[in-house]
Design a protein around this motif. Structure first.
Motif, PDB file in Angstrom:
ATOM      1  N   ALA A  88      -2.796  -8.816 -10.178  1.00 25.72           N
ATOM      2  CA  ALA A  88      -3.334  -7.456 -10.110  1.00 25.72           C
ATOM      3  C   ALA A  88      -2.633  -6.623  -9.050  1.00 25.72           C
ATOM      4  N   ARG A  89      -2.222  -7.262  -7.954  1.00 26.86           N
ATOM      5  CA  ARG A  89      -1.586  -6.536  -6.852  1.00 26.86           C
ATOM      6  C   ARG A  89      -0.070  -6.463  -6.987  1.00 26.86           C
ATOM      7  N   GLY A  90       0.464  -7.027  -8.052  1.00 28.39           N
ATOM      8  CA  GLY A  90       1.898  -6.929  -8.270  1.00 28.39           C
ATOM      9  C   GLY A  90       2.721  -7.823  -7.381  1.00 28.39           C
ATOM     10  N   ARG A  91       2.148  -8.914  -6.916  1.00 32.71           N
ATOM     11  CA  ARG A  91       2.895  -9.848  -6.095  1.00 32.71           C
ATOM     12  C   ARG A  91       3.979 -10.522  -6.934  1.00 32.71           C
ATOM     13  N   ALA A  92       5.053 -10.948  -6.269  1.00 30.80           N
ATOM     14  CA  ALA A  92       6.153 -11.639  -6.948  1.00 30.80           C
ATOM     15  C   ALA A  92       6.675 -12.744  -6.049  1.00 30.80           C
ATOM     16  N   ASP A  93       5.742 -13.577  -5.557  1.00 31.30           N
ATOM     17  CA  ASP A  93       6.117 -14.574  -4.578  1.00 31.30           C
ATOM     18  C   ASP A  93       6.347 -15.961  -5.169  1.00 31.30           C
ATOM     19  N   ASP A  94       6.350 -16.071  -6.481  1.00 24.58           N
ATOM     20  CA  ASP A  94       6.789 -17.297  -7.145  1.00 24.58           C
ATOM     21  C   ASP A  94       7.290 -16.926  -8.535  1.00 24.58           C
ATOM     22  N   LEU A  95       7.767 -17.899  -9.272  1.00 22.97           N
ATOM     23  CA  LEU A  95       8.389 -17.607 -10.568  1.00 22.97           C
ATOM     24  C   LEU A  95       7.379 -17.051 -11.563  1.00 22.97           C
ATOM     25  N   LEU A  96       6.140 -17.540 -11.510  1.00 18.09           N
ATOM     26  CA  LEU A  96       5.145 -17.062 -12.474  1.00 18.09           C
ATOM     27  C   LEU A  96       4.801 -15.594 -12.247  1.00 18.09           C
ATOM     28  N   THR A  97       4.492 -15.212 -11.018  1.00 16.26           N
ATOM     29  CA  THR A  97       4.123 -13.815 -10.781  1.00 16.26           C
ATOM     30  C   THR A  97       5.313 -12.877 -10.980  1.00 16.26           C
ATOM     31  N   ALA A  98       6.514 -13.334 -10.664  1.00 18.02           N
ATOM     32  CA  ALA A  98       7.701 -12.511 -10.934  1.00 18.02           C
ATOM     33  C   ALA A  98       7.879 -12.311 -12.432  1.00 18.02           C
ATOM     34  N   THR A  99       7.641 -13.360 -13.200  1.00 19.24           N
ATOM     35  CA  THR A  99       7.751 -13.256 -14.658  1.00 19.24           C
ATOM     36  C   THR A  99       6.727 -12.280 -15.210  1.00 19.24           C
ATOM     37  N   LEU A 100       5.513 -12.299 -14.661  1.00 21.68           N
ATOM     38  CA  LEU A 100       4.487 -11.362 -15.108  1.00 21.68           C
ATOM     39  C   LEU A 100       4.906  -9.911 -14.867  1.00 21.68           C
ATOM     40  N   LEU A 101       5.651  -9.654 -13.804  1.00 20.26           N
ATOM     41  CA  LEU A 101       6.107  -8.292 -13.517  1.00 20.26           C
ATOM     42  C   LEU A 101       7.190  -7.825 -14.471  1.00 20.26           C
ATOM     43  N   THR A 102       7.976  -8.746 -15.004  1.00 21.29           N
ATOM     44  CA  THR A 102       9.071  -8.345 -15.893  1.00 21.29           C
ATOM     45  C   THR A 102       8.692  -8.425 -17.363  1.00 21.29           C
ATOM     46  N   ALA A 103       7.552  -9.016 -17.676  1.00 18.16           N
ATOM     47  CA  ALA A 103       7.145  -9.160 -19.079  1.00 18.16           C
ATOM     48  C   ALA A 103       6.768  -7.810 -19.668  1.00 18.16           C
ATOM     49  N   ARG A 104       7.252  -7.538 -20.855  1.00 19.19           N
ATOM     50  CA  ARG A 104       6.908  -6.331 -21.590  1.00 19.19           C
ATOM     51  C   ARG A 104       6.317  -6.702 -22.954  1.00 19.19           C
ATOM     52  N   CYS A 105       5.577  -7.782 -22.974  1.00 19.52           N
ATOM     53  CA  CYS A 105       4.963  -8.309 -24.179  1.00 19.52           C
ATOM     54  C   CYS A 105       3.468  -8.469 -23.909  1.00 19.52           C
ATOM     55  N   PRO A 106       2.684  -8.847 -24.902  1.00 15.21           N
ATOM     56  CA  PRO A 106       1.271  -9.111 -24.626  1.00 15.21           C
ATOM     57  C   PRO A 106       1.107 -10.228 -23.591  1.00 15.21           C
ATOM     58  N   VAL A 107       0.126 -10.074 -22.719  1.00 16.93           N
ATOM     59  CA  VAL A 107      -0.178 -11.073 -21.695  1.00 16.93           C
ATOM     60  C   VAL A 107      -1.648 -11.448 -21.828  1.00 16.93           C
ATOM     61  N   LEU A 108      -1.908 -12.751 -21.912  1.00 16.70           N
ATOM     62  CA  LEU A 108      -3.265 -13.265 -22.052  1.00 16.70           C
ATOM     63  C   LEU A 108      -3.599 -14.126 -20.841  1.00 16.70           C
ATOM     64  N   PHE A 109      -4.521 -13.640 -19.998  1.00 14.85           N
ATOM     65  CA  PHE A 109      -5.011 -14.422 -18.870  1.00 14.85           C
ATOM     66  C   PHE A 109      -6.273 -15.166 -19.308  1.00 14.85           C
ATOM     67  N   VAL A 110      -6.343 -16.453 -18.990  1.00 12.61           N
ATOM     68  CA  VAL A 110      -7.507 -17.266 -19.362  1.00 12.61           C
ATOM     69  C   VAL A 110      -8.137 -17.785 -18.068  1.00 12.61           C
ATOM     70  N   PRO A 111      -9.143 -17.101 -17.544  1.00 11.99           N
ATOM     71  CA  PRO A 111      -9.701 -17.470 -16.246  1.00 11.99           C
ATOM     72  C   PRO A 111     -10.393 -18.833 -16.264  1.00 11.99           C
ATOM     73  N   ALA A 112     -10.348 -19.517 -15.146  1.00  9.05           N
ATOM     74  CA  ALA A 112     -11.089 -20.761 -14.926  1.00  9.05           C
ATOM     75  C   ALA A 112     -11.336 -20.895 -13.430  1.00  9.05           C
ATOM     76  N   MET A 113     -12.591 -20.924 -13.042  1.00 11.50           N
ATOM     77  CA  MET A 113     -12.952 -21.004 -11.613  1.00 11.50           C
ATOM     78  C   MET A 113     -14.451 -21.229 -11.522  1.00 11.50           C
ATOM     79  N   HIS A 114     -14.953 -21.467 -10.319  1.00  8.35           N
ATOM     80  CA  HIS A 114     -16.385 -21.605 -10.144  1.00  8.35           C
ATOM     81  C   HIS A 114     -17.087 -20.267 -10.393  1.00  8.35           C
ATOM     82  N   THR A 115     -18.335 -20.360 -10.795  1.00  7.63           N
ATOM     83  CA  THR A 115     -19.108 -19.172 -11.168  1.00  7.63           C
ATOM     84  C   THR A 115     -19.122 -18.132 -10.061  1.00  7.63           C
ATOM     85  N   GLU A 116     -19.335 -18.588  -8.828  1.00  7.36           N
ATOM     86  CA  GLU A 116     -19.408 -17.643  -7.709  1.00  7.36           C
ATOM     87  C   GLU A 116     -18.094 -16.875  -7.546  1.00  7.36           C
ATOM     88  N   MET A 117     -16.977 -17.550  -7.786  1.00  8.73           N
ATOM     89  CA  MET A 117     -15.668 -16.906  -7.664  1.00  8.73           C
ATOM     90  C   MET A 117     -15.454 -15.912  -8.807  1.00  8.73           C
TER      91      MET A 117
END
Length: 418
Positions: free
Chosen positions: A108-137
């Motif tokens: 969300a903040r546009g970080r690019a501090d590893d290969l995955l987040t950098a790839t997300l910044l350059t992607a111009r295709c559909p992006v599907l995030f699938v969240p998984a975490m504890h309920t409180e988070m």
């Protein structure tokens, strides 16, 4: 706020694609292996990009073996390939499963501090995030703000499932089943704009599956409905922001879609009771269940035996028409969608019978499907027509049942109050 660039055009159903599968560091990372298997078995070329923390749960060798492609995490690897740019540029779909609270925040903040987040910044295709975490988070305002920001940019963030988390904890935040993730991935390849968050706050009830009318403790009258189309309708509506209740008759042992409340029914009578109760507070009602038209007038309390006298005579009686009853009891502003499984005969073709049924039932929209051997029932794909009470008719081309569901919800969204 600046929106993301327009998505790629719809792909031909069944065509192979270049997919990036991002894996963040959560216990659900092990399920990414099953997501990967489903995507590769569908014929897609999948490049896995884990975060460093994800490799604490699943090793690089596992992802490489399953994908037949190298696994890297940092932007300073494969420098000549310029992987942090090329992978995003070449991808036709990016799926991040699991997407942890940390990963959603960095994306969300546009970080690019590893290969995955950098790839997300350059992607111009559909992006599907699938969240998984504890309920409180998941429910924390910071996470919800990040999800809203990503959705506002045209990216898809799935609603998580509810259920067992780590330890004894349970609640919303569980990774949806890999089959469900793969289904939505296919949908976004078929139609990149299929999952806008445009049904937010809408209360929707959907029926699915086939009813069974008991003849004796062993036998019943039923039909071949698998429930796949009704489940797809519920799944897509929930991912478009709706509050969905699914009234499920007999199905192919399908798991409840993520973010969907499920009520079970069996016979036409029990489905009728459930639908009338749930529809009372719903803004949209969809009758996708295949309700048996007839039921045995009497149910034997023991198994009917084969005798020398030959088969018994079974007297049938007509089941109530649930769709007509729902239309008759609709509340102000309620939108009702029906389904009609039809075959042509000497009196007319499928569309002819569908038009007649729309007039007879009195619903707002009617989806008409041609059925027969290898068509509609028990099949992953579907096609048909969407008929409207105002005379509008739209052809629904063949594709996944999720794709057909997305077209139905498009029509509902245009009619629903804002």
């Amino acid at each position: 706020m600046t929106s993301a660039p327009p998505p790629a055009p719809r792909r031909r159903s069944g065509a192979t694609a270049r997919i990036v599968l991002g894996v963040a560091g959560g216990i659900a990372a092990y399920k990414a292996c099953e997501v990967l298997r489903r995507l590769t078995e569908a014929g897609h070329s999948v490049r896995v990009i884990p975060t460093e923390s994800a490799l604490n749960f699943v090793g690089a060798a596992t992802f490489e073996a399953l994908s037949s492609q190298p696994v890297r995490t940092g932007v300073f690897e494969d420098i000549p390939e310029v992987a942090h740019v090329r992978l995003g540029q070449q991808a036709e779909l990016v799926v991040v499963a699991p997407a942890t609270a940390d990963l959603l925040s960095r994306a969300a903040r546009g970080r690019a501090d590893d290969l995955l987040t950098a790839t997300l910044l350059t992607a111009r295709c559909p992006v599907l995030f699938v969240p998984a975490m504890h309920t409180e988070m998941w429910l924390h305002p910071a996470t919800q703000d990040n999800v809203a920001l990503l959705r506002s940019r045209g990216l898809t963030v799935m609603e998580p499932a509810s259920g067992r988390l780590t330890g004894v904890d349970s609640g919303p935040g569980r990774l949806p089943e890999p089959a469900e993730i793969a289904e939505l991935a296919r949908l976004l390849l078929e139609r990149p704009d299929a999952l806008p968050h445009d049904l937010s706050g809408r209360r929707i009830v959907v029926s699915a599956g086939g009813t069974r009318e008991p003849l004796d403790p062993v036998r019943f009258l039923g039909n071949r409905s698998s429930g796949l189309q009704g489940f797809a309708l519920a799944r897509v509506a929930a991912q478009r922001g709706a509050e969905v209740t699914l009234v499920a008759a007999h199905t192919a042992e399908l798991a409840a879609p993520a973010g969907v409340r499920m009520v079970h029914a069996s016979t036409a009578a029990s489905l009728r009771e459930a639908m009338l109760a749930e529809a009372a507070e719903a803004e949209v009602v969809v009758m996708a269940a295949a309700v048996a038209d007839f039921r045995p007038a009497q149910q034997a309390d023991h198994k009917i035996k084969k005798t020398a006298a030959g088969p018994p005579t079974i007297t049938l009686e007509t089941n109530p028409d649930i769709l007509v009853e729902l239309v008759g009891k609709r509340r102000d502003g309620q939108l009702i969608v029906g389904f009609a499984a039809e075959t042509g005969d000497e009196t007319g073709d499928v569309l002819h019978h569908g038009r007649a049924k729309l007039a007879r039932k009195g619903c707002d929209l009617l989806v008409v499907n041609a059925v027969g051997e290898g068509r509609t029932f028990e099949q992953p794909d579907n096609a048909g027509w969407l008929l409207s009470a105002d005379g509008t008719e739209v052809e629904l081309p063949s594709g996944s049942k999720a794709l057909l569901a997305s077209r139905v919800w498009d029509a509902v969204a245009r009619r629903s109050p804002v």
